[in-house]
Design a protein around this motif. Structure first.
Motif, short mmCIF file in Angstrom:
data_model
loop_
_atom_site.label_atom_id
_atom_site.label_comp_id
_atom_site.label_asym_id
_atom_site.label_seq_id
_atom_site.Cartn_x
_atom_site.Cartn_y
_atom_site.Cartn_z
N GLU A 102 -4.82 -6.55 -9.06
CA GLU A 102 -5.90 -5.32 -8.15
C GLU A 102 -5.30 -4.55 -7.60
OE1 GLU A 102 -8.18 -7.68 -5.78
OE2 GLU A 102 -9.26 -8.32 -6.84
N TYR A 103 -5.19 -3.30 -8.71
CA TYR A 103 -4.82 -1.79 -8.95
C TYR A 103 -6.04 -1.39 -8.12
CZ TYR A 103 -3.40 2.48 -9.87
OH TYR A 103 -2.93 3.86 -9.83
N ARG A 104 -6.00 -0.59 -7.01
CA ARG A 104 -7.45 0.35 -6.39
C ARG A 104 -6.92 1.22 -7.22
NH1 ARG A 104 -6.18 3.63 -2.43
NH2 ARG A 104 -4.26 2.97 -2.21
N SER B 5 -13.78 -6.16 -2.63
CA SER B 5 -12.93 -6.06 -4.02
C SER B 5 -13.63 -4.54 -5.09
CB SER B 5 -13.17 -7.45 -4.80
OG SER B 5 -12.67 -8.41 -3.55
N GLU C 175 -3.05 -0.76 -2.28
CA GLU C 175 -2.83 0.12 -3.59
C GLU C 175 -2.50 -1.20 -4.50
OE1 GLU C 175 -0.38 2.91 -6.44
OE2 GLU C 175 0.75 2.45 -4.14
N ILE D 272 -6.57 1.16 2.95
CA ILE D 272 -6.98 -0.06 1.92
C ILE D 272 -5.61 -0.66 1.39
CG2 ILE D 272 -8.28 -0.56 -0.60
CD1 ILE D 272 -9.64 -1.14 2.34
N SER E 203 -10.24 6.07 -5.18
CA SER E 203 -11.47 5.55 -4.50
C SER E 203 -11.49 5.21 -3.00
CB SER E 203 -11.10 3.70 -4.42
OG SER E 203 -9.60 3.84 -4.29
N GLU E 204 -10.24 6.38 -2.90
CA GLU E 204 -9.90 6.84 -1.52
C GLU E 204 -10.93 7.42 -1.57
OE1 GLU E 204 -7.82 6.30 1.13
OE2 GLU E 204 -6.74 5.38 0.47
N ASP F 265 1.19 -1.03 0.02
CA ASP F 265 -0.16 -0.04 0.18
C ASP F 265 0.82 1.12 -0.13
OD1 ASP F 265 1.09 0.97 2.46
OD2 ASP F 265 -0.64 -0.80 3.78
N LEU G 17 -13.28 -1.85 -5.06
CA LEU G 17 -12.36 -0.44 -4.77
C LEU G 17 -11.67 -1.04 -6.04
CD1 LEU G 17 -11.89 0.41 -1.03
CD2 LEU G 17 -14.17 0.75 -2.50
N TYR G 18 -11.53 -2.19 -6.47
CA TYR G 18 -10.32 -2.56 -7.62
C TYR G 18 -10.57 -2.51 -9.07
CZ TYR G 18 -7.28 -3.14 -3.34
OH TYR G 18 -6.38 -3.11 -2.47
#
Length: 405
Positions: free
Chosen positions: A240-242, A258, A219, A217, A246-247, A212, A260-261
């Motif tokens: 899986e990329y945030r 999931s 990253e 959460i 998404s923050e 992260d 958020l990704y």
């Protein structure tokens, strides 16, 4: 009152295309948390299954060490309410089970009823409880809720400090017990249960890792995934990329982490295909970039970049050998009009791309790894597996990740 579960509700069904029989599968393929936990509890309650399974499972779920000699029988129940099993002073634990285990959201779930999914209670010869486990189970990408688990601790009068476990943890315990039961009826039941849970909830992934940027959460989440293909085991990388925005999401309205990704994957590669991607790279370079610890002045990916630049200059890599991107390609294979290629970005900071050409001038979205991401993905894979898979391209090493099938 404990519910008596039997296996009669779970008829045998041939899963299309998989070629294996599992007595816990259903023709609809629709499973909720209740269905999944019921199958686990049904096996614990079956008259052929020894209490050693219940003891081993509760020890694994709660990180305790109850001895089998202390237990006379195991009581199970599902969807029970507070008050049905009042505390008698025994240790009581709330355990959340999900795909990832550690993914716990703070927000309360939409369903706030106080009925736990499952109960496992070890009973002593004098009929008093030795230990009680209250289970909240989530399936698929659904995440556990800290609010719900804390609420269960209060309402079920459990010890403070809920536990979380993954379905993979459950499968490992079941598999260990099944080995000791051999080909007995109980052994078959436990193996079939393990195969069902592994197929439905674990997804045959290994080497999962995350990092992260200081936020709550992670990253990125990476893992290696393996499956059985037409020509043997196949492997791919999942990222899986945030996204940064998404923050700003209201976490109370998020049911699963999931959500958020964004997900990126490489193609599925069998032994021949992966060999085509890597066979241009000398073994000494693979050992240095994949197996040996990185040096203080060069990352793993920089080792590959240095080799590729020199290989271009001295003619080891011939551009005309690549039907895809000749300037960046370091390995590729062609199949059915598609081209899978390993790209190495040589401009600026190095990146490695697993790219797929779909024809008509169209490239698919690549799985792109920066220096740090490449390091993360490589380190996530056990070294012995890394050596067999990426250096020797021996896919038999993947069989152990498919052992529950």
């Amino acid at each position: 009152m404990a519910e008596h579960l039997t296996l009669k509700s779970f008829p045998a069904y041939q899963i299309a295309g998989e070629g294996w029989q599992n007595i816990f599968a259903t023709s609809s393929g629709n499973y909720d948390e209740g269905h999944v936990i019921s199958r686990l509890l049904a096996v614990l309650a079956h008259d052929t299954v020894p209490i050693s399974l219940g003891v081993a499972l509760t020890n694994a779920l709660t990180n305790t060490n109850t001895d089998e000699s202390e237990v006379d029988f195991v009581t199970i129940d599902r969807e029970f309410s507070p008050g049905e099993y009042p505390s008698q002073g025994e240790p009581r634990y709330v355990v959340g089970i999900s795909r990832y285990g550690e993914d716990v959201l703070e927000a309360a779930p939409a369903d706030r009823q106080a009925r736990a999914d499952g109960l496992i209670q070890l009973i002593a010869p004098d009929k008093s409880p030795v230990l009680t486990v209250i289970i909240e189970a989530k399936r698929g990408s659904n995440s556990l809720s800290a609010e719900q688990l804390n609420r269960y601790e209060t309402r079920f009068n459990a010890d403070s400090g809920f536990r979380t476990r993954s379905w993979g943890d459950v499968c490992k315990t079941l598999h260990t017990v099944a080995l000791g039961l051999g080909d007995s009826t109980a052994g078959v039941l436990v193996r079939e249960l393990t195969a069902f849970l592994w197929e439905q909830e674990v997804g045959k992934r290994f080497g999962a890792t995350e990092y992260d940027d200081g936020g709550v959460i992670p990253e990125h989440r990476f893992w290696w995934e393996v499956r059985r293909g037409n020509n043997g085991p196949e492997v791919r990388i999942v990222d899986e990329y945030r996204p940064q925005d998404s923050e700003d999401i209201d976490m109370e309205n998020v049911d699963s982490v999931s959500e958020l990704y964004d997900t990126y994957t490489s193609s599925w590669y069998d032994e021949t295909e992966l060999d085509s991607l890597f066979n241009n790279i000398p073994e000494r370079v693979l050992n240095k970039s994949l197996l040996n610890p990185p040096t203080s002045n060069k990352s793993r990916l920089e080792v590959l970049t240095d080799w590729a630049q020199k290989a271009r200059q001295n003619g080891e890599l011939h551009r005309e050998n690549f039907a895809g991107n000749p300037r960046r390609g370091i390995g590729e294979f062609q199949q059915g009009g598609q081209i899978a290629q390993l790209h190495l970005g040589l401009d600026g900071s190095p990146v490695l791309k697993f790219h797929t050409y779909k024809g008509n001038g169209q490239w698919g979205s690549p799985l792109t790894l920066t220096e740090h991401e490449f390091e993360t993905v490589i380190e996530a894979m056990p070294r012995d597996v890394r050596h067999a898979l990426l250096v020797e391209r021996d896919f038999s090493v993947l069989d152990k990740f498919l052992e529950f099938r």
